[in-house]
Design an enzyme around this catalytic site. Structure first.
Site: not given
Length: 189
Positions: A32, A60, A74, A166
């Site tokens: 993203d 991550y 988000d 997310r």
């Protein structure tokens, strides 16, 4: 490439392609615009190997904001609900994180690049159209709490391809009873 926040994966790919004057180029999994970090890019003959990297596990580091859910999951989305976080202990949060380790079912978000009838879901979402999405199985290999301060938690994650971080953060927030959204995401592996 260490993709900066604000760039789309395709914009980063095109910049690298121009810089190296490559005839063929491809990246191995979208990040993203809000996310930073590792974006493997294949040039020339190496594009034939991109499928192997697409299917690889990912790593991550993320920061979630507890107590607030948003339309996109988000910090760029509109606030939907604000709830009190209460006093959460590290042990309580770690117990919830353990429930999300291993194979889990995850419903992809509307703000994703998954295509429906040739159109990315995020384009439909921007028009206010929501379509049904089937849950998918993903695997969370490791989910480790690094920091819990007030309404923020920072975690490290190792997961299978196709995991939406997310969505994971939103699901964690619901399991904690206060909701959550992601405020920072960095792909590390």
């Amino acid at each position: 490439l260490d993709k900066p926040v604000g760039w789309t994966s395709n914009a980063a790919l095109q910049a690298v392609k121009r810089l190296y004057q490559a005839q063929k180029a491809g990246h191995t999994g979208s990040l993203d615009p809000l996310a930073s970090g590792l974006l493997p890019i294949c040039l020339g003959e190496a594009t034939k190997l991109s499928g192997l990297l697409l299917n690889a596990d990912k790593g991550y580091r993320f920061t979630g904001r507890l107590g607030v859910t948003t339309t996109t999951g988000d910090a760029e989305g509109e606030i939907l609900v604000t709830r009190p976080v209460g006093l959460l202990s590290r042990e309580q949060v770690e117990a919830v994180l353990r429930r999300f380790t291993g194979p889990i079912q995850q419903t992809p978000p509307m703000y994703s690049a998954i295509k429906r009838d040739g159109q990315p879901l995020y384009k439909l979402a921007r028009k206010g159209i929501e379509v049904e999405r089937a849950p998918r199985e993903v695997t969370i290999h490791e989910l480790r709490l690094l920091r819990l301060e007030g309404e923020q938690l920072e975690c490290e994650l190792r997961c299978s391809k196709g995991t939406y971080v997310r969505t994971l953060v939103a699901d964690l927030g619901e399991a904690l009873g206060c909701g959550a959204h992601i405020v920072a995401l960095r792909r590390t592996a």
